[in-house]
Design a protein around this motif. Sequence first.
Motif, PDB file in Angstrom:
ATOM      1  N   ILE A 114       5.521 -16.274 -10.022  1.00  0.00           N
ATOM      2  CA  ILE A 114       4.993 -15.381  -9.179  1.00  0.00           C
ATOM      3  C   ILE A 114       5.683 -15.197  -7.803  1.00  0.00           C
ATOM      4  CG2 ILE A 114       2.422 -15.932  -9.924  1.00  0.00           C
ATOM      5  CD1 ILE A 114       1.955 -17.893  -7.825  1.00  0.00           C
ATOM      6  N   GLY A 115       5.446 -14.378  -6.922  1.00  0.00           N
ATOM      7  CA  GLY A 115       5.978 -14.406  -5.594  1.00  0.00           C
ATOM      8  C   GLY A 115       5.258 -13.252  -4.664  1.00  0.00           C
ATOM      9  N   ASP A 116       5.796 -13.271  -3.475  1.00  0.00           N
ATOM     10  CA  ASP A 116       5.273 -12.526  -2.589  1.00  0.00           C
ATOM     11  C   ASP A 116       3.653 -12.314  -2.666  1.00  0.00           C
ATOM     12  OD1 ASP A 116       7.978 -11.632  -3.817  1.00  0.00           O
ATOM     13  OD2 ASP A 116       8.016 -10.970  -1.581  1.00  0.00           O
ATOM     14  N   THR A 117       3.088 -13.342  -2.275  1.00  0.00           N
ATOM     15  CA  THR A 117       1.615 -13.468  -2.534  1.00  0.00           C
ATOM     16  C   THR A 117       0.627 -13.210  -1.455  1.00  0.00           C
ATOM     17  OG1 THR A 117       2.027 -15.796  -2.336  1.00  0.00           O
ATOM     18  CG2 THR A 117       1.802 -15.066  -4.586  1.00  0.00           C
ATOM     19  N   GLY A 118       1.431 -13.137  -0.268  1.00  0.00           N
ATOM     20  CA  GLY A 118       0.356 -13.002   0.856  1.00  0.00           C
ATOM     21  C   GLY A 118      -0.201 -11.570   1.293  1.00  0.00           C
ATOM     22  N   CYS A 119      -0.998 -11.666   2.215  1.00  0.00           N
ATOM     23  CA  CYS A 119      -1.574 -10.258   2.520  1.00  0.00           C
ATOM     24  C   CYS A 119      -1.058  -9.579   3.828  1.00  0.00           C
ATOM     25  CB  CYS A 119      -3.114 -10.641   2.678  1.00  0.00           C
ATOM     26  SG  CYS A 119      -4.091  -8.922   3.363  1.00  0.00           S
ATOM     27  N   ARG A 120      -0.367  -8.586   3.681  1.00  0.00           N
ATOM     28  CA  ARG A 120       0.644  -8.236   4.715  1.00  0.00           C
ATOM     29  C   ARG A 120      -0.279  -7.775   5.930  1.00  0.00           C
ATOM     30  NH1 ARG A 120       5.602  -6.509   5.694  1.00  0.00           N
ATOM     31  NH2 ARG A 120       6.187  -6.727   3.608  1.00  0.00           N
ATOM     32  N   LEU A 121      -0.115  -8.100   7.066  1.00  0.00           N
ATOM     33  CA  LEU A 121      -0.421  -7.891   8.217  1.00  0.00           C
ATOM     34  C   LEU A 121       0.613  -7.698   9.078  1.00  0.00           C
ATOM     35  CD1 LEU A 121      -3.989 -10.078   8.582  1.00  0.00           C
ATOM     36  CD2 LEU A 121      -3.704  -7.820   7.656  1.00  0.00           C
ATOM     37  N   LYS A 122       1.022  -6.655   9.323  1.00  0.00           N
ATOM     38  CA  LYS A 122       2.379  -6.522   9.997  1.00  0.00           C
ATOM     39  C   LYS A 122       2.496  -5.097  10.196  1.00  0.00           C
ATOM     40  CE  LYS A 122       7.267  -8.063  10.518  1.00  0.00           C
ATOM     41  NZ  LYS A 122       7.084  -8.872  11.869  1.00  0.00           N
ATOM     42  N   GLN A 123       2.886  -4.925  11.688  1.00  0.00           N
ATOM     43  CA  GLN A 123       3.217  -3.366  12.106  1.00  0.00           C
ATOM     44  C   GLN A 123       4.190  -2.977  11.473  1.00  0.00           C
ATOM     45  OE1 GLN A 123       1.496  -1.374  13.621  1.00  0.00           O
ATOM     46  NE2 GLN A 123       0.088  -2.506  15.216  1.00  0.00           N
ATOM     47  N   PRO A 124       3.887  -1.708  10.595  1.00  0.00           N
ATOM     48  CA  PRO A 124       2.807  -0.677  10.720  1.00  0.00           C
ATOM     49  C   PRO A 124       1.918  -0.914   9.450  1.00  0.00           C
ATOM     50  CG  PRO A 124       4.881   0.349   9.830  1.00  0.00           C
ATOM     51  CD  PRO A 124       5.383  -1.060  10.058  1.00  0.00           C
ATOM     52  N   HIS A 125       2.051  -1.901   8.498  1.00  0.00           N
ATOM     53  CA  HIS A 125       1.349  -1.907   7.379  1.00  0.00           C
ATOM     54  C   HIS A 125       0.476  -2.903   7.350  1.00  0.00           C
ATOM     55  CE1 HIS A 125       4.284   0.881   5.834  1.00  0.00           C
ATOM     56  NE2 HIS A 125       5.232   0.246   6.015  1.00  0.00           N
ATOM     57  N   PHE A 126      -0.829  -2.679   7.003  1.00  0.00           N
ATOM     58  CA  PHE A 126      -1.928  -3.577   6.979  1.00  0.00           C
ATOM     59  C   PHE A 126      -2.723  -3.485   5.565  1.00  0.00           C
ATOM     60  CE2 PHE A 126      -1.056  -3.037  11.272  1.00  0.00           C
ATOM     61  CZ  PHE A 126      -1.010  -4.131  11.946  1.00  0.00           C
ATOM     62  N   GLN A 127      -2.830  -4.619   4.869  1.00  0.00           N
ATOM     63  CA  GLN A 127      -3.530  -4.329   3.756  1.00  0.00           C
ATOM     64  C   GLN A 127      -5.065  -4.895   3.917  1.00  0.00           C
ATOM     65  OE1 GLN A 127      -0.417  -7.125   1.281  1.00  0.00           O
ATOM     66  NE2 GLN A 127      -2.207  -6.391  -0.193  1.00  0.00           N
ATOM     67  N   ASP A 128      -6.007  -4.611   3.141  1.00  0.00           N
ATOM     68  CA  ASP A 128      -7.231  -5.071   3.288  1.00  0.00           C
ATOM     69  C   ASP A 128      -7.534  -6.596   2.554  1.00  0.00           C
ATOM     70  OD1 ASP A 128      -7.845  -2.747   4.506  1.00  0.00           O
ATOM     71  OD2 ASP A 128      -8.293  -1.678   2.842  1.00  0.00           O
ATOM     72  N   CYS A 129      -7.497  -7.460   3.386  1.00  0.00           N
ATOM     73  CA  CYS A 129      -7.134  -8.686   2.864  1.00  0.00           C
ATOM     74  C   CYS A 129      -8.638  -9.156   2.001  1.00  0.00           C
ATOM     75  CB  CYS A 129      -6.974  -9.760   3.956  1.00  0.00           C
ATOM     76  SG  CYS A 129      -5.422  -9.459   4.666  1.00  0.00           S
ATOM     77  N   GLU A 130      -9.563  -8.595   2.275  1.00  0.00           N
ATOM     78  CA  GLU A 130     -11.060  -9.002   1.984  1.00  0.00           C
ATOM     79  C   GLU A 130     -11.484  -8.275   0.681  1.00  0.00           C
ATOM     80  OE1 GLU A 130     -12.335 -11.567   3.128  1.00  0.00           O
ATOM     81  OE2 GLU A 130     -10.534 -11.527   4.549  1.00  0.00           O
ATOM     82  N   ASP A 131     -10.409  -7.234   0.223  1.00  0.00           N
ATOM     83  CA  ASP A 131     -10.515  -6.324  -0.915  1.00  0.00           C
ATOM     84  C   ASP A 131      -9.784  -7.101  -2.002  1.00  0.00           C
ATOM     85  OD1 ASP A 131     -10.645  -4.204  -3.046  1.00  0.00           O
ATOM     86  OD2 ASP A 131     -10.368  -2.791  -1.519  1.00  0.00           O
ATOM     87  N   PRO A 132     -10.329  -7.488  -3.133  1.00  0.00           N
ATOM     88  CA  PRO A 132      -9.568  -7.896  -4.181  1.00  0.00           C
ATOM     89  C   PRO A 132      -8.721  -6.886  -4.948  1.00  0.00           C
ATOM     90  CG  PRO A 132     -12.092  -8.133  -4.806  1.00  0.00           C
ATOM     91  CD  PRO A 132     -11.743  -7.534  -3.409  1.00  0.00           C
ATOM     92  N   ASP A 133      -9.187  -5.684  -4.915  1.00  0.00           N
ATOM     93  CA  ASP A 133      -8.138  -4.407  -5.627  1.00  0.00           C
ATOM     94  C   ASP A 133      -7.013  -4.380  -4.639  1.00  0.00           C
ATOM     95  OD1 ASP A 133      -9.619  -4.101  -7.759  1.00  0.00           O
ATOM     96  OD2 ASP A 133     -10.935  -2.845  -6.636  1.00  0.00           O
ATOM     97  N   ALA A 134      -7.181  -4.405  -3.183  1.00  0.00           N
ATOM     98  CA  ALA A 134      -6.288  -4.241  -2.425  1.00  0.00           C
ATOM     99  C   ALA A 134      -5.297  -5.560  -2.048  1.00  0.00           C
ATOM    100  CB  ALA A 134      -6.550  -3.667  -1.014  1.00  0.00           C
ATOM    101  N   TYR A 135      -5.854  -6.749  -2.357  1.00  0.00           N
ATOM    102  CA  TYR A 135      -5.073  -7.739  -2.445  1.00  0.00           C
ATOM    103  C   TYR A 135      -5.596  -8.981  -3.153  1.00  0.00           C
ATOM    104  CZ  TYR A 135      -3.746 -12.353  -0.398  1.00  0.00           C
ATOM    105  OH  TYR A 135      -2.943 -13.675  -0.437  1.00  0.00           O
TER     106      TYR A 135
END
Length: 425
Positions: free
Chosen positions: A128-149
């Motif tokens: 596996i790789g690149d597993t975190g939830c991106r919170l960095k300008q200008p891109h933000f993932q919805d960390c609480e949404d299992p489809d988005a993260y």
Amino acid sequence: MMSLRPIHAAGALALGLLAAGCVSTPGAPADEPAFVVLGEQGRASARLLTRAAACPEIVLDGRATPMRVRVPYGAIPLRPGAPAALAQAPGGAVLACEADLPPGAASASVRGQPLPLPRREARRIVVIGDTGCRLKQPHFQDCEDPDAYPFAQVAAAAAAWKPDLVVHVGDYHYREDPCPAERPGCAGSPWGYGWDAWRADLFAPGAALLRAAPWVMTRGNHESCARAGQGYWRYLDPRPYVPGRDCDLPSRDRTGDHGDPYAVPLGGDAQLIVFDTANTSWRGLPPQDPRRAIYGDAWRRIDLLSRDARYNIGVAHHPLLALGANRDPQTGAVTLFGGDRGLLDAFGDHDPHYLPSGLSMLLSGHVHLWEQVSFSSPHPTQFVSGFSGTAEDTAPLPDAIPPGPARRPARWSSTSVPGSTVSAS
Ligand SMILES: [Fe+2]
């Protein structure tokens, strides 16, 4: 959806590569994770991250012995010169404990929780790789949404496959900036480089997989000293913690940004060779850049290690021989890019094929897609498993590499293809 693709490689070795998944998550008390990291020559280190005042005992084959303090209880300190906003980030404090697992141990547990032990032959390997939830300008993932993260679902699915070994190809930590007020999908997420963000990005969503098998912890560029390197050295690196090599002081980054390659035997005369590429640059490394010599030295060490086994699988966060794609948001034109230019510069000083000839495969991440590239030339097969949680790259790759100089790995950079002639990968 998750796809597990069994691949018969390196003789008896069977390798499963994990791309993404969707399976329900079991309850996972991840506040104080206990897990096992494999390092040099397969040495296994049991780890516990706890809010307790002292390290507990570990029970090895029925005998209780104390765990050592790896890093004393405390928050990760702010680096001198860090952006002022980071002083506002939630921190969190933890005590890092460790214990060596002797080869051949039949059982190990901490606080009654069984620890996964290394197998003499690792036959079922999750990558596996690149597993975190991106919170960095200008891109933000919805960390609480299992489809988005989806990392928690990916981890649970991979754990249910009952692997012998997990290889994480790097980039564990993505929560660098605070969630914007207008994004409810990530509201309340911890951010910054402290324990709270590490727990949210790796130890909580990855809990089921951390319990399932020992891990190989490859270092990604997100774990460079300027980013989450302090947490990498404290929690993940398989070797002893060395103050001064912990990325706490920028003046010591020359040391903290590099770790020596190491081999992890897999059985069956096969081994992984794991190398740290956190500090390379996609822009390239000119001859006067000190990193070029540092990565050149890494090449020599990889070459030496590769002589100890018949089948060698390189593991590095940055692909050298893969292909990625960017799409111009205005024109829709797709531009292909190749392997990491800095590593190609440094490794190319030693071998026109870049990697030592003893390597038959390279496992990487960094580019947020799943990809496998083989060559008619004597380059190793390149796998990329780089979207096990963070958002997938959606610019399409061509079905076939375009004709011309792009067919040679080193010349993939800046190859333009019209958007209308490529199809989704
Ligand atoms: Fe990366």
